[in-house]
Each structure stands twice: as structure tokens, then as C-alpha cells.
Enzyme design. Structure first.
Site, PDB file in Angstrom:
ATOM      1  N   SER A 149       0.893  -1.343  -0.063  1.00 60.60           N
ATOM      2  CA  SER A 149       0.093   0.158   0.159  1.00 60.60           C
ATOM      3  C   SER A 149       0.869   1.291   0.128  1.00 60.60           C
ATOM      4  O   SER A 149       1.935   1.206   0.576  1.00 60.60           O
ATOM      5  CB  SER A 149      -0.919  -0.297   1.269  1.00 60.60           C
ATOM      6  OG  SER A 149      -1.523   1.288   1.125  1.00 60.60           O
ATOM      7  N   TYR A 162      -1.327  -0.719  10.262  1.00 57.81           N
ATOM      8  CA  TYR A 162      -1.564  -0.964   8.861  1.00 57.81           C
ATOM      9  C   TYR A 162      -0.363  -0.389   8.194  1.00 57.81           C
ATOM     10  O   TYR A 162       0.457  -1.289   7.250  1.00 57.81           O
ATOM     11  CB  TYR A 162      -2.716  -0.312   8.426  1.00 57.81           C
ATOM     12  CG  TYR A 162      -3.076  -0.430   6.794  1.00 57.81           C
ATOM     13  CD1 TYR A 162      -3.773  -1.790   6.339  1.00 57.81           C
ATOM     14  CD2 TYR A 162      -2.836   0.355   5.759  1.00 57.81           C
ATOM     15  CE1 TYR A 162      -3.859  -1.967   5.190  1.00 57.81           C
ATOM     16  CE2 TYR A 162      -3.021   0.243   4.577  1.00 57.81           C
ATOM     17  CZ  TYR A 162      -3.759  -1.132   4.168  1.00 57.81           C
ATOM     18  OH  TYR A 162      -4.115  -1.498   2.869  1.00 57.81           O
TER      19      TYR A 162
END
Ligand SMILES: NC(=O)c1ccc[n+]([C@@H]2O[C@H](COP(=O)([O-])OP(=O)(O)OC[C@H]3O[C@@H](n4cnc5c(N)ncnc54)[C@H](O)[C@@H]3O)[C@@H](O)[C@H]2O)c1
Length: 256
Positions: A149, A162
Site C-alpha cells: 500500500s 496498517y
């Protein structure tokens, strides 16, 4: 038909004859990658936990299905081997499954930290171990695509767990590329920006969408198909000398 159009119509599909295992393909980006891989000639097996979505996707594209909770190492290894066995081998592994929990740094619980790392990173190692062993035994290389990501490069408030997990994915991908390269196995990761899927949908407001869009020189957010395009490229021979990379699909929001 022009000569060029005629020769294009005779060109084999880029993933013809390849066997691909894709995790987290019961919906979202993974389901789109699975659809595109089938369209581009691959035979596909998908691994996910959600039902009936996973069987619905599998049924709609003719993919094999292996259900597993990727938090569970035994189930993860078993499902990966089952998927490989059903395909009769493996040429492409796409580690796409992921979870996102929002929490301020000071409030992150052990449970959410462990969930994030178990699904986003540890499961990726386990599927890679099983898939790479099969690729090495087959003796003709392969490719591994990990979903990272832009959060793994730049981070975002309330997403420390995350962001840390996605930075770990980038590190894992680099070492995977180093260790498996001698077997002609490539490993790369994709770093999407904001993709319009179920992930994070519950907390999205129209104002947030407008603000995020404005961060891209293209002034739009990503569709799952934007990420699937990169996955098809990485899985194809066009990316044969590309390994150990973290490729952005962020509409220019991140340029490093
Ligand atoms: N949507 C975004 O903006 C965005 C941005 C950057 C990266 N990503 C990454 O792309 C990947 C796909 O995300 P998405 O947007 O399609 O999200 P999504 O939530 O729609 O899909 C994630 C999939 O992973 C599966 N999954 C989650 N936990 C699992 C578990 N324990 N066992 C088995 N399967 C499990 C889910 O069931 C789901 O099908 C993720 O790795 C995510 O981190 C997404």
C-alpha cells in the site's frame, strides 16, 4: 482488418497456460484481479474466508475455491497446497488479502496489532513458502505479487499498525526476490493509493473522497481495475526482468 490488428488477434493472451493462486479474492481488488487473470488466459484458484461471496466469484469466473482463515497458519498452508493441487501446479501467487483497522497510535490494541500482522504479513510468508516450494520443484520459475500500500511508504494517521504491516510487506518482498531469484522466481509488490472497495467504506464521507481525489494529479481515486492492470503486467512476461520492486498505483499521489 489491418496487418497490425490481425497480428494482435493472433497474439496469445499474456497469461495463457499460467496457473494462479490469489488470496483475498472473495471481493474487492482480489476478485477483480482473479477476473482479469481469467480473461488474460490464466487458470485461477482463490482463497478467502467470506461466504457466499468467495464461491460466487469462483463460480462466475470458473476459478477453484479454497476457504481459509488466513489468521490460522495450519489452514493457510493447507488451503494454499489445496489450491496448487487443484490447479496441477502454480506459476503465479498473488498475496492480496488484507485487513485495515483504524485506531489512534495510543489506542491500538494487541488484538488489532496481531490481526493486522497475522493477515497482512504472516499469511503472506506462509503462502509464499508453500508456493515457492512448488515452483522450485516444477523447475521453470514463477512470480509472486504481494499487495502492499502507499501506506507502507508514507503512512497515514490512525493507521500505524496498517502502515507498519505494509512496510513489512515491502521488506518481505525484497528478500523474497533476493532468495528466490536464483530459481527464476520474481517477487514484486503493488502499492495502491485509495481504491474504491469495501475496505474503509464504512468510514468514508463524500468530503474525504473529494479531498483524497485532489491529492492525485489525475484528480480521481483508483478503481480495482487500475490495480488489476498492474497485477496482469507483473504476472506477464512483460515484467520478466522486474523483481524486488514496490510499484505505486496511486495516481501520482506518491512518486517514490
Ligand atoms: N482499498 C484500498 O484503498 C487499498 C489501498 C491500498 C492497499 N490495499 C490493499 O489491497 C488488498 C485488497 O484490499 P481491498 O480494498 O480489496 O479490501 P477488501 O476488504 O474489499 O478485500 C480484502 C479481502 O481479504 C479477505 N480477508 C481478510 N481477512 C482475511 C482472513 N483472515 N482470511 C481470509 N481472507 C481474508 C477479505 O475477506 C476480502 O475478501 C489488501 O491487502 C489491502 O490492504 C487496499
Amino acid at each position: 482488418m489491418t496487418d497490425r490488428a490481425q497480428s494482435a488477434s493472433l497474439t496469445p493472451l499474456p497469461l495463457a497456460g499460467r496457473r494462479a493462486v490469489i488470496t483475498g479474492a472473495g471481493r474487492g481488488i482480489g476478485a477483480e484481479i482473479a477476473r482479469r487473470f481469467v480473461d488474460e488466459g490464466a487458470t485461477v484458484a482463490i482463497i478467502d474466508i467470506i461466504e457466499p461471496e468467495t464461491h460466487d466469484v469462483g463460480g462466475s469466473i470458473g476459478a477453484k475455491v479454497a476457504l481459509a482463515d488466513l489468521r490460522d497458519p495450519v489452514a493457510t498452508r493447507r488451503a494454499t497446497q489445496q489450491a496448487i493441487d487443484e490447479l496441477g501446479g502454480i506459476d503465479i501467487l498473488v498475496n492480496n488479502a488484507g485487513v485495515l483497522r483504524f485506531s489512534a497510535l495510543l489506542d491500538i490494541t494487541i488484538e488489532d496489532w496481531d490481526l493486522t500482522f497475522d493477515v497482512n504479513v504472516r499469511a503472506m510468508l506462509l503462502t509464499t513458502q508453500v508456493a515457492a516450494a512448488a515452483m522450485i520443484a516444477q523447475g521453470h520459475g514463477g512470480t509472486i505479487i504481494n499487495m502492499a500500500s502507499m501506506g507502507g511508504k508514507v503512512g497515514s494517521p490512525n493507521q500505524a499498525h496498517y502502515a507498519a504491516s505494509k512496510a513489512a510487506v515491502i521488506g518481505l518482498t525484497r528478500v523474497t526476490a533476493m532468495e528466490l531469484g536464483p530459481h527464476q522466481i520474481t517477487a514484486n509488490c503493488i502499492c495502491p493509493g485509495y481504491v474504491l472497495t469495501e475496505m474503509g467504506a464504512a468510514t468514508r464521507t463524500p468530503e474525504m473522497l473529494a479531498n483524497w481525489s485532489a491529492k492525485s494529479p489525475l484528480n480521481r481515486l483508483a478503481q480495482p481495475s487500475d490495480v488489476a492492470n498492474m497485477a496482469v503486467f507483473l504476472a506477464s512476461d512483460q515484467a520478466s526482468y522486474c523483481t524486488g520492486q514496490a510499484l505505486n498505483v496511486t495516481g501520482g499521489m506518491v512518486m517514490h
